[in-house]
Design an enzyme around this catalytic site. Sequence first.
Site, PDB file in Angstrom:
ATOM      1  N   GLU A  93      31.131  49.212  44.863  1.00 22.51           N
ATOM      2  CA  GLU A  93      32.278  49.916  45.328  1.00 22.51           C
ATOM      3  C   GLU A  93      32.502  51.160  45.133  1.00 22.51           C
ATOM      4  O   GLU A  93      32.282  51.526  43.757  1.00 22.51           O
ATOM      5  CB  GLU A  93      33.615  49.111  45.017  1.00 22.51           C
ATOM      6  CG  GLU A  93      34.102  48.192  45.925  1.00 22.51           C
ATOM      7  CD  GLU A  93      35.289  47.293  45.212  1.00 22.51           C
ATOM      8  OE1 GLU A  93      35.094  46.230  44.768  1.00 22.51           O
ATOM      9  OE2 GLU A  93      36.302  48.010  44.992  1.00 22.51           O
ATOM     10  N   CYS A 106      35.853  58.055  42.560  1.00 25.81           N
ATOM     11  CA  CYS A 106      35.671  56.930  41.518  1.00 25.81           C
ATOM     12  C   CYS A 106      34.497  56.344  41.793  1.00 25.81           C
ATOM     13  O   CYS A 106      34.516  55.543  42.759  1.00 25.81           O
ATOM     14  CB  CYS A 106      37.249  56.080  41.499  1.00 25.81           C
ATOM     15  SG  CYS A 106      36.957  54.715  40.419  1.00 25.81           S
ATOM     16  N   CYS A 113      29.777  43.693  35.750  1.00 19.81           N
ATOM     17  CA  CYS A 113      30.089  44.273  34.523  1.00 19.81           C
ATOM     18  C   CYS A 113      30.114  43.023  33.288  1.00 19.81           C
ATOM     19  O   CYS A 113      30.451  41.825  33.845  1.00 19.81           O
ATOM     20  CB  CYS A 113      31.479  44.935  34.364  1.00 19.81           C
ATOM     21  SG  CYS A 113      32.132  45.577  32.661  1.00 19.81           S
ATOM     22  N   CYS A 117      36.814  41.700  30.542  1.00 20.70           N
ATOM     23  CA  CYS A 117      38.309  41.850  30.415  1.00 20.70           C
ATOM     24  C   CYS A 117      38.792  41.175  31.185  1.00 20.70           C
ATOM     25  O   CYS A 117      38.530  40.577  32.520  1.00 20.70           O
ATOM     26  CB  CYS A 117      38.633  43.261  30.693  1.00 20.70           C
ATOM     27  SG  CYS A 117      37.910  44.677  29.931  1.00 20.70           S
ATOM     28  N   CYS A 120      40.169  42.155  35.085  1.00 18.65           N
ATOM     29  CA  CYS A 120      39.392  42.768  35.829  1.00 18.65           C
ATOM     30  C   CYS A 120      38.793  42.102  36.699  1.00 18.65           C
ATOM     31  O   CYS A 120      38.035  41.089  36.150  1.00 18.65           O
ATOM     32  CB  CYS A 120      38.874  43.470  34.759  1.00 18.65           C
ATOM     33  SG  CYS A 120      37.546  44.956  35.581  1.00 18.65           S
ATOM     34  N   CYS A 334      40.541  46.860  41.216  1.00 25.31           N
ATOM     35  CA  CYS A 334      39.230  47.156  40.986  1.00 25.31           C
ATOM     36  C   CYS A 334      38.198  46.004  41.160  1.00 25.31           C
ATOM     37  O   CYS A 334      38.257  45.034  40.434  1.00 25.31           O
ATOM     38  CB  CYS A 334      38.936  48.037  39.414  1.00 25.31           C
ATOM     39  SG  CYS A 334      40.401  48.762  39.121  1.00 25.31           S
TER      40      CYS A 334
HETATM   41  N1  SAH Z   1      34.576  49.674  31.979  1.00 21.06           N
HETATM   42  C1  SAH Z   1      35.300  51.164  31.798  1.00 21.06           C
HETATM   43  C2  SAH Z   1      35.537  51.684  33.325  1.00 21.06           C
HETATM   44  C3  SAH Z   1      35.927  50.650  34.172  1.00 21.06           C
HETATM   45  S1  SAH Z   1      37.535  49.799  34.591  1.00 21.06           S
HETATM   46  C4  SAH Z   1      36.722  50.760  31.127  1.00 21.06           C
HETATM   47  O1  SAH Z   1      36.958  49.663  30.763  1.00 21.06           O
HETATM   48  O2  SAH Z   1      37.381  51.705  30.935  1.00 21.06           O
HETATM   49  C5  SAH Z   1      38.570  51.440  34.766  1.00 21.06           C
HETATM   50  C6  SAH Z   1      40.056  51.086  34.563  1.00 21.06           C
HETATM   51  O3  SAH Z   1      40.465  50.051  35.193  1.00 21.06           O
HETATM   52  C7  SAH Z   1      40.065  50.468  32.916  1.00 21.06           C
HETATM   53  O4  SAH Z   1      41.294  51.178  32.326  1.00 21.06           O
HETATM   54  C8  SAH Z   1      40.247  49.160  33.312  1.00 21.06           C
HETATM   55  O5  SAH Z   1      40.723  48.257  32.164  1.00 21.06           O
HETATM   56  C9  SAH Z   1      41.336  49.034  34.356  1.00 21.06           C
HETATM   57  N2  SAH Z   1      41.527  47.995  35.323  1.00 21.06           N
HETATM   58  C10 SAH Z   1      40.628  47.076  35.468  1.00 21.06           C
HETATM   59  N3  SAH Z   1      41.139  46.008  36.301  1.00 21.06           N
HETATM   60  C11 SAH Z   1      42.463  46.437  36.257  1.00 21.06           C
HETATM   61  C12 SAH Z   1      43.442  45.620  37.120  1.00 21.06           C
HETATM   62  N4  SAH Z   1      43.317  44.435  37.710  1.00 21.06           N
HETATM   63  N5  SAH Z   1      44.709  46.285  37.174  1.00 21.06           N
HETATM   64  C13 SAH Z   1      44.617  47.479  36.580  1.00 21.06           C
HETATM   65  N6  SAH Z   1      43.785  48.134  35.615  1.00 21.06           N
HETATM   66  C14 SAH Z   1      42.616  47.549  35.601  1.00 21.06           C
END
Ligand code: SAH
Length: 365
Positions: A93, A106, A113, A117, A120, A334
């Site tokens: 994406e 972006c 991944c 987290c 995510c 995301c």
């Molecule tokens: N792996 C990297 C980049 C990808 S995620 C990182 O962790 O920074 C990009 C951002 O979106 C990160 O800050 C991540 O924590 C956040 N993110 C992921 N899923 C999310 C969600 N459901 N709501 C809000 N932020 C989210």
Amino acid sequence: MDLKDIKSLTLEELTLQLTESGFPPFRARQVYQWLHEKLRDRFEDMTNLPEAMKRQLAERFFITALQPVEVKVSKLDGTRKYLFALSDGIVIESVWMKYKHGNSVCISSQAGCRMGCRFCASTILGLERNLLPSEMLDQVYQIQKDTGERVSNVVVMGSGEPMDNYENLIRFIRLLSHEKGLNISQRNITVSTCGIVPGIQRLAEEGLPVTLALSLHAPSDRLRQELMPIARKYPLKEVLKACYGYYERTGRRLTFEYSLVKGVNDRPEEARALASLLKGMHGHVNLIPVNPIQERDYRQSSLSNIQAFKNVLEKNEINVTIRREMGRDIHGACGQLRSQYIRGKAHPEAFDKAPILQSEDRGEV
Ligand code: SAH
């Protein structure tokens, strides 16, 4: 013989490879320009090259060209969300956003991944594979061609952890900012990490003035570990020390991302703890209302809680902004477009099927 990935080669490498086969150096510059400035995907389109050379190139190299599978366009603000297929059929994406200061893309750095987290969507199906430098670049290239508008900012904030694909990330940044390519200023490139300390330290030494964003999301190790498994490996103290080192080495202000989850990390006491944690860090906090995903029951903080959280930070002289939600009508969180698509392939009957668009139709959606 395996074909080589020509779009991932630097101009110097391409020059070396072509001069070794007897071509003069200006031919390498021409090919580089076709690939990275004119954004062409086929050797046959490189009209100033001799026919025999085009044939030879096609026997030695392949050109990465992502295929759009789906494009969703926001009726609210024109944000475009792309689902691209890689040559092995894996989908990724990317998002295009229009701001007053320019157009931003972006990109994903990995398919899936492995960071885990909790909030995510990108990590739910695990890591499929790293993206090649050319596959990161081509997200920007295809989008610039599709929109017909220059991309001025690139954020590595899509699926994947860029520090987990480090070498390819650095190569991607060098190609993207090369003067004979799209020439996107390194200052307009942001790399977002969940906090892999050796990666942050290494990036600081590269001499690239890119912006570093840290996904913080919690002011204490205990809470951060609940949300982000990687926090068990790298405690906050070490992560922030590495970030400060990055600031000292590059002079670039840091960005701290903080996704607000209702009742989890959005109380005034967390805001106060965050303020004291970030004092003197030369950064600003980006508050992101969490984007709920169907696999977890995390909910968005209320607007008043978000505002109150922001006020506490401001009172403590921490720079803070609330991230404006772009493309609200098309955004799942995301990585959700991708995971929906993959699940839909496994269980087509369960998939709320959006039309697969042909390239001719893309302008009209
Ligand atoms: N792996 C990297 C980049 C990808 S995620 C990182 O962790 O920074 C990009 C951002 O979106 C990160 O800050 C991540 O924590 C956040 N993110 C992921 N899923 C999310 C969600 N459901 N709501 C809000 N932020 C989210």
